[in-house]
Design an enzyme around this catalytic site. Structure first.
Site, PDB file in Angstrom:
ATOM      1  N   CYS A  77      39.416  38.849  36.685  1.00 32.05           N
ATOM      2  CA  CYS A  77      39.067  37.474  36.333  1.00 32.05           C
ATOM      3  C   CYS A  77      40.183  36.460  36.541  1.00 32.05           C
ATOM      4  O   CYS A  77      40.005  35.461  37.242  1.00 32.05           O
ATOM      5  CB  CYS A  77      38.616  37.429  34.876  1.00 32.05           C
ATOM      6  SG  CYS A  77      37.171  38.446  34.501  1.00 32.05           S
ATOM      7  N   HIS A 136      40.108  31.649  30.708  1.00 34.35           N
ATOM      8  CA  HIS A 136      40.903  32.826  31.073  1.00 34.35           C
ATOM      9  C   HIS A 136      42.081  32.525  32.003  1.00 34.35           C
ATOM     10  O   HIS A 136      42.459  33.347  32.842  1.00 34.35           O
ATOM     11  CB  HIS A 136      40.013  33.914  31.702  1.00 34.35           C
ATOM     12  CG  HIS A 136      40.551  35.293  31.447  1.00 34.35           C
ATOM     13  ND1 HIS A 136      39.967  36.435  31.951  1.00 34.35           N
ATOM     14  CD2 HIS A 136      41.631  35.703  30.737  1.00 34.35           C
ATOM     15  CE1 HIS A 136      40.652  37.495  31.562  1.00 34.35           C
ATOM     16  NE2 HIS A 136      41.670  37.068  30.819  1.00 34.35           N
TER      17      HIS A 136
END
Length: 472
Positions: A77, A136
């Protein structure tokens, strides 16, 4: 206002659509990027899924273009999202330091003084920018979305499985110390610490607030950029009550089908706001799916973290690696009425970082010249222009902090030697993806000249990144 508690009404009750809104006329198009989390290339029914139904995404594909050789920048990610926002290969991020997967105890993040994001460029062109869902790219205040050109942010700063129930078995957490509850952040303020029941309700909240963001932008008569970064398709696969058990693919399938439902709500909001014809919609995933069983996830979340290793995928392997296509080749759909023809398909190789340059060009923004930008303008491919080809000679599968794992060149995929969780490879592997999309038949010995040619390209690309130069 506490958005978590105040957004329990249905969308139809929360959006005050008015005649004044309907009269909006914009020159620059709105841009929506629906960034899915850990969704496989073939987990949409329009990309071949037999056990997951995605009617809204299928409809989107029927009204636009499907990219079938679209590569995420990385198999995890954080580096993938950093590359997407900056238009640069992952090892270039933060002045060549790169970023690996970030955790609640991580002190790093996307550094504003070292990177320029697409949202910053769009803001200069008068866009209102918003992110709803997962970030993130750093949970500390100096790394949050509003530092990087997002006017609005409501979401979680890292994945929904980085909570206190996971206390160190992965080796990434801080000496077995429990992580805090997942924070729900509005702008830069924590407005709630979420337990698992809260996490299950967040997808609905993010959808509603994303639609309200679009309404506010239209009301202000400004173009907008919306990144809708869903969380439910990342473990644990929690969805709101009443939407469990609808898929043939278990909890994960339920999550993908709920994401598809959210896409339908967003598309319907565009129609009601009368801005559908002036809005670009892009759907893609940050990387491939979780395919191996994870005992810790299953112990923590039961069926909501239980991967079915027998569930087949057309691509080899999944997330956490950049060698095989299952980690980085993802489904991608784009729609722009009147510009992108309906129901077309493009198999030219492109990368998610191309969205940076393409969106900037569409909005009339200048591409930064003080740094290497790897993304290229793919608008001719989007429009299905005759003779349009990939602007890239090849797409490279870099590790987050340097080192090359694979090269996609024309119909060929070269997997470089080195360590992999299935063993150590002494020699490069070569696959002909037109004949072998699943990378099962290594043809390196039959095509030694091709291997040699691509190995030379790989060496030059690695050197270019190390020396902060463009990849030719």
């Amino acid at each position: 206002m506490n958005l978590f508690l105040g957004s329990i009404l249905f969308l139809t009750a929360t959006l005050p659509f008015s005649k004044e809104v309907y009269s909006q006329s914009q020159q620059r198009p709105n841009i929506i990027h629906i960034l899915a989390d850990d969704v496989a290339f073939d987990d949409l029914s329009c990309f071949g899924s037999k056990d997951i139904n995605t009617p809204n995404l299928d409809s989107l594909a029927g009204q636009g273009v499907k990219f079938t050789s679209f590569y995420a920048p990385h198999g995890t990610c954080t580096p993938s999202r950093a590359a997407l926002l900056t238009g640069r290969y992952a090892p270039r991020i933060n002045d060549g330091k790169g970023l690996f997967v970030l955790f609640p105890h991580s002190k790093e993040g996307l550094e504003d003084e070292k990177e320029v994001t697409i949202t910053e460029l769009l803001k200069e062109q008068g866009y209102i920018t918003g992110l709803y869902g997962k970030w993130h790219l750093g949970h500390l205040p100096q790394y949050l979305p509003c530092v990087h050109g997002f006017d609005e942010f409501l979401g979680i700063p890292y994945p929904n499985d980085h909570g206190p129930e996971r206390i160190g078995n992965t080796g990434f957490r801080s000496n077995g110390i429990s992580d805090p509850k997942i924070p729900l952040i509005q702008q830069a303020q924590v407005i709630k610490r979420c337990n698992n029941n809260d996490l299950a309700e967040l997808p609905a909240l993010f959808t509603r607030e994303a639609c309200k963001f679009m309404y506010r932008a239209v009301q202000d008569n400004k173009p907008f950029y919306l990144q809708y970064a869903n969380i439910e398709t990342h473990t644990p696969w929690f969805v709101p009550k009443g939407f469990e058990g609808v898929s043939k693919a278990g909890a994960y399938g339920d999550a993908v089908e709920y994401l598809d439902r959210s896409v339908g709500i967003i598309m319907n909001a565009l129609k009601r706001l009368k801005i559908e014809d002036n809005t670009i919609i892009v759907f893609s995933s940050d990387n491939g799916p979780l395919i191996h069983k994870d005992e810790e996830l299953e112990n923590c979340y039961g069926r909501f973290g239980a991967t079915d290793p027998d569930r087949e995928h057309v691509l080899r392997e999944g997330k956490y690696q950049e060698r095989y296509d299952g980690g980085i080749r993802v489904s991608c759909i784009m729609k722009w009425p009147g510009v992108i023809p309906e129901g077309i398909e493009c198999d030219e190789i492109v990368g998610a970082f191309d969205l940076f340059t393409t969106f900037a060009n569409i909005a009339g923004a200048d591409i930064p010249t003080d740094r290497i930008i790897d993304g290229k303008n793919i608008l001719p491919l989007m429009k299905g222009e005759d003779g349009a080809v990939s602007p890239h000679k090849a797409i490279y599968g870099f590790k987050a902090k340097g080192g090359l794992m694979s090269v996609r060149y024309k119909n060929w995929k070269l997997v470089l030697p080195g360590k992999h969780w299935t063993g150590t490879f002494e020699r490069a592997q070569l696959y002909d993806l037109t004949q072998d999309i699943g990378e099962k038949n290594n043809v390196a010995e039959k095509h030694s000249k091709v291997v040699k040619e691509i190995l030379k390209m790989a060496e030059e690309a690695e050197k270019a990144v190390e020396e902060n130069k463009s990849i030719e």
